[in-house]
Design a protein around this motif. Sequence first.
Motif, short mmCIF file in Angstrom:
data_model
loop_
_atom_site.label_atom_id
_atom_site.label_comp_id
_atom_site.label_asym_id
_atom_site.label_seq_id
_atom_site.Cartn_x
_atom_site.Cartn_y
_atom_site.Cartn_z
N GLN A 115 21.27 17.87 31.29
CA GLN A 115 19.96 17.06 30.96
C GLN A 115 19.80 17.23 29.66
OE1 GLN A 115 17.83 15.43 32.75
NE2 GLN A 115 19.21 15.36 34.36
N LEU A 117 18.61 19.81 27.69
CA LEU A 117 17.45 20.85 27.47
C LEU A 117 17.86 21.54 26.59
CD1 LEU A 117 15.88 20.68 31.13
CD2 LEU A 117 15.19 19.34 29.34
N ASP A 137 10.03 23.76 27.14
CA ASP A 137 11.60 23.68 27.55
C ASP A 137 11.76 24.12 28.93
OD1 ASP A 137 11.89 22.42 25.15
OD2 ASP A 137 12.58 24.21 23.91
N GLN A 140 10.12 21.99 31.60
CA GLN A 140 10.86 20.98 31.59
C GLN A 140 11.95 21.22 32.46
OE1 GLN A 140 11.83 19.36 27.63
NE2 GLN A 140 11.47 17.36 28.21
N ALA A 141 12.67 22.51 32.61
CA ALA A 141 13.76 22.76 33.35
C ALA A 141 13.37 22.97 34.97
CB ALA A 141 14.52 24.00 32.77
#
Length: 161
Positions: A115, A117, A137, A140-141
């Motif tokens: 992804q 990230l 972050d 988002q993960a």
Amino acid sequence: MPSFDIASEVDKVELKNAVDNANREVTTRFDFRNVEARIELKDLTVTLTSESEFQVRQLQDIFNSHCAKRNIDLAGTEMPDEPIHSGKLHSLPITFKQGIEQPVAKKIVKLLKDQKLKVQASIQGDKVRVTGKKRDDLQQAIAVLKQSDIEQPLQFENFRD
């Protein structure tokens, strides 16, 4: 540096409550009168036992509904396709997995790397630790992992800033 752990564990108290409530329902149901039918919990294995395969499947439906009420995810379970027949009884063992196994942990790490990230994931025993510079972050993960097709229920714990 912010971090969190990804784990896969079953709440044993809720599992015991689901088994107890399912047994209570079985004793009150008319179609299980004068029939040997029971749901037992030993360690992390729930065994559904009855006199016919059809009744075992009914016990499975009852147990599944009580697990859903208690927010127990059945995605991380192992069970045979057909009930086991021994003597006059049929039984179906359902084993709940504790912890994230190595192949699943590697899949999680690979998914986060693919992804792109800005987080690092490391396998630590039966958990995966994810660290990053920003809290956003990490969130988002978590969102990516919730959307993924990993066949185990995941809990996100130890979120630290």
